[in-house]
Design a protein around this motif. Structure first.
Motif, PDB file in Angstrom:
ATOM      1  N   THR A 162       0.793  -1.233   0.000  1.00  0.00           N
ATOM      2  CA  THR A 162       0.000   0.000   0.000  1.00  0.00           C
ATOM      3  C   THR A 162       0.822   1.278   0.000  1.00  0.00           C
ATOM      4  OG1 THR A 162      -0.138  -0.152   2.410  1.00  0.00           O
ATOM      5  CG2 THR A 162      -1.956  -1.107   1.136  1.00  0.00           C
ATOM      6  N   VAL A 163       2.152   1.176   0.043  1.00  0.00           N
ATOM      7  CA  VAL A 163       2.996   2.372   0.018  1.00  0.00           C
ATOM      8  C   VAL A 163       4.098   2.185  -1.013  1.00  0.00           C
ATOM      9  CG1 VAL A 163       2.541   2.954   2.439  1.00  0.00           C
ATOM     10  CG2 VAL A 163       4.528   1.541   1.869  1.00  0.00           C
TER      11      VAL A 163
ATOM     12  N   LEU B  64       8.019   2.478  -2.495  1.00  0.00           N
ATOM     13  CA  LEU B  64       9.235   1.947  -1.889  1.00  0.00           C
ATOM     14  C   LEU B  64      10.015   2.989  -1.100  1.00  0.00           C
ATOM     15  CD1 LEU B  64      10.513  -0.526  -4.632  1.00  0.00           C
ATOM     16  CD2 LEU B  64       9.475  -1.083  -2.426  1.00  0.00           C
ATOM     17  N   ASP B  65       9.909   4.281  -1.445  1.00  0.00           N
ATOM     18  CA  ASP B  65      10.601   5.265  -0.619  1.00  0.00           C
ATOM     19  C   ASP B  65      10.013   5.297   0.781  1.00  0.00           C
ATOM     20  OD1 ASP B  65       8.228   6.404  -1.581  1.00  0.00           O
ATOM     21  OD2 ASP B  65       9.059   8.422  -1.714  1.00  0.00           O
ATOM     22  N   HIS B  66       8.691   5.137   0.904  1.00  0.00           N
ATOM     23  CA  HIS B  66       8.063   5.058   2.221  1.00  0.00           C
ATOM     24  C   HIS B  66       8.380   3.723   2.895  1.00  0.00           C
ATOM     25  CE1 HIS B  66       5.394   8.615   2.754  1.00  0.00           C
ATOM     26  NE2 HIS B  66       5.727   8.770   1.484  1.00  0.00           N
ATOM     27  N   ALA B  67       8.377   2.648   2.132  1.00  0.00           N
ATOM     28  CA  ALA B  67       8.685   1.333   2.711  1.00  0.00           C
ATOM     29  C   ALA B  67      10.078   1.305   3.315  1.00  0.00           C
ATOM     30  CB  ALA B  67       8.541   0.251   1.642  1.00  0.00           C
ATOM     31  N   ALA B  68      10.992   2.113   2.758  1.00  0.00           N
ATOM     32  CA  ALA B  68      12.372   2.130   3.250  1.00  0.00           C
ATOM     33  C   ALA B  68      12.496   2.739   4.627  1.00  0.00           C
ATOM     34  CB  ALA B  68      13.265   2.898   2.270  1.00  0.00           C
ATOM     35  N   THR B  69      11.462   3.392   5.126  1.00  0.00           N
ATOM     36  CA  THR B  69      11.521   3.999   6.460  1.00  0.00           C
ATOM     37  C   THR B  69      10.995   3.076   7.547  1.00  0.00           C
ATOM     38  OG1 THR B  69       9.299   5.000   6.407  1.00  0.00           O
ATOM     39  CG2 THR B  69      11.077   6.233   5.362  1.00  0.00           C
TER      40      THR B  69
ATOM     41  N   ASP C 272      -0.106  -2.195   5.833  1.00  0.00           N
ATOM     42  CA  ASP C 272      -1.151  -2.470   4.847  1.00  0.00           C
ATOM     43  C   ASP C 272      -2.552  -2.374   5.445  1.00  0.00           C
ATOM     44  OD1 ASP C 272       0.516  -2.753   2.665  1.00  0.00           O
ATOM     45  OD2 ASP C 272       0.766  -4.916   2.918  1.00  0.00           O
ATOM     46  N   ALA C 273      -2.661  -2.569   6.765  1.00  0.00           N
ATOM     47  CA  ALA C 273      -3.947  -2.425   7.452  1.00  0.00           C
ATOM     48  C   ALA C 273      -4.184  -0.995   7.927  1.00  0.00           C
ATOM     49  CB  ALA C 273      -4.008  -3.380   8.636  1.00  0.00           C
TER      50      ALA C 273
ATOM     51  N   SER D   4       1.913   4.174  10.249  1.00  0.00           N
ATOM     52  CA  SER D   4       2.134   5.034   9.088  1.00  0.00           C
ATOM     53  C   SER D   4       3.624   5.196   8.821  1.00  0.00           C
ATOM     54  CB  SER D   4       1.500   6.405   9.328  1.00  0.00           C
ATOM     55  OG  SER D   4       1.970   6.969  10.541  1.00  0.00           O
ATOM     56  N   THR D   5       3.951   5.392   7.546  1.00  0.00           N
ATOM     57  CA  THR D   5       5.332   5.677   7.150  1.00  0.00           C
ATOM     58  C   THR D   5       5.435   7.162   6.824  1.00  0.00           C
ATOM     59  OG1 THR D   5       4.826   5.110   4.856  1.00  0.00           O
ATOM     60  CG2 THR D   5       5.699   3.353   6.260  1.00  0.00           C
TER      61      THR D   5
END
Length: 307
Positions: free
Chosen positions: A119-120, A122-127, A270-271, A275-276
């Protein structure tokens, strides 16, 4: 490939962009083509030699930089479940590596990698990895109902607020006055200005003191004074930890990268439970600028390098 390393260990000025060979995965490892890699305070601690000073790693000619990564699996060694092309996140929690995630490619043990959130970006996933795991492991270690989180607007502190609420805790959050709206959106039940007398302010909401503190801002004794006798103090950093005053258990937390808890964090993203937050992005060649910006303080969210 290009990679960011530190050799002189004199702070952001030590950050160098070098050309080096692409690493190869061994058994139980995966190679990730890096799409994004967050810059964390621990990266500053590596670049300025603090981890060597604390005795957490031996001196060496070159330290790789970067703990967090998001990207795609580029190659796998024998005995891994992940497939080439899968979007993943990972955490490089080994201190003494000559190459880490601030690079175009990184090799990690597969048990420190998980499939990325759907749901985000990859720049957000990296945090998520390092800060999320630190907060998750801190909150899981806590006993009791009332929790003080210092540095509640920061990377670890923000996740600690969200996760503590998810696990049903009553959260008192400490941060700058300008961050009150942010911290309340993260789920804090009560807010305390970090410039107040912390123990006195906390006792407005927990007269006997909180059951535990996640001291993400590493306030130390001032945070511990807000904890009840026999409570719990999580100290998520290297170096000297506070003493065990008044029967308080002080736990020095060093993050443990593992797929199971990374998967847990991904499911919570994902739920929409946690938050990122990305503050700014920088190209890999501007890594030194990102390090200098982080060293200045006041960053809300994470700075992210994009190879």
């Amino acid at each position: 490939m290009r990679a960011v390393v530190a050799r002189r260990l004199d702070g952001p000025e030590a950050v160098e962009l070098i050309e080096t060979g692409v690493p190869e995965p061994a058994a139980g490892q995966v190679r990730i083509k890096v799409a994004a890699a967050a810059v964390n305070p621990v990266d500053l601690a590596v670049s300025n030699g603090m981890l060597v000073e604390f005795g957490l790693t031996a001196p060496r000619p070159q330290f790789g930089l970067g703990w967090d990564v998001a990207g795609t699996v580029d190659a796998t060694g024998p005995g891994t479940q992940l497939q080439e092309g899968e979007r993943v996140i990972g955490v490089a929690d080994l201190l003494a590596q000559t190459l880490k995630t601030h690079a175009e490619y990184v090799v990690l043990n597969a048990d420190a990698v998980a499939r990325a959130p759907r749901t985000v970006e990859l720049d957000h996933a990296a945090t998520l990895g390092l800060n999320g795991l630190t907060a998750l492991q801190a909150v899981k270690a806590l006993a009791g109902q009332t929790v003080l989180v210092t540095g509640a607007a920061g990377g670890v502190g923000g996740y600690a607020v969200e996760l503590a609420k998810h696990f049903g805790k009553t959260v008192i959050a400490s941060a700058a006055a300008s961050d009150e709206d942010l911290v309340r959106r993260l789920g804090a039940d009560h807010f305390v200005d970090r410039n107040e007398d912390l123990a006195a302010a906390v006792r407005r909401y927990a007269p006997a003191g909180v059951d535990a503190v996640v001291d993400a801002a590493v306030v130390g004794i001032a945070a511990q004074e807000a904890v009840r006798n026999g409570g719990h103090h999580i100290h998520p950093q290297g170096g000297t930890r506070p003493p065990h005053l008044r029967g308080i258990t002080v736990e020095q937390l060093f993050v443990n990268a593992n797929t199971e808890e990374l998967n847990e964090l991904v499911a919570l993203v994902d739920a929409n439970v946690i938050s990122t937050r990305v503050a700014e992005t920088y190209p890999l060649e501007d890594a030194a600028t990102a390090y200098k910006r982080l060293a200045e303080g006041g960053v809300r969210g994470r700075l992210v390098l994009l190879p």
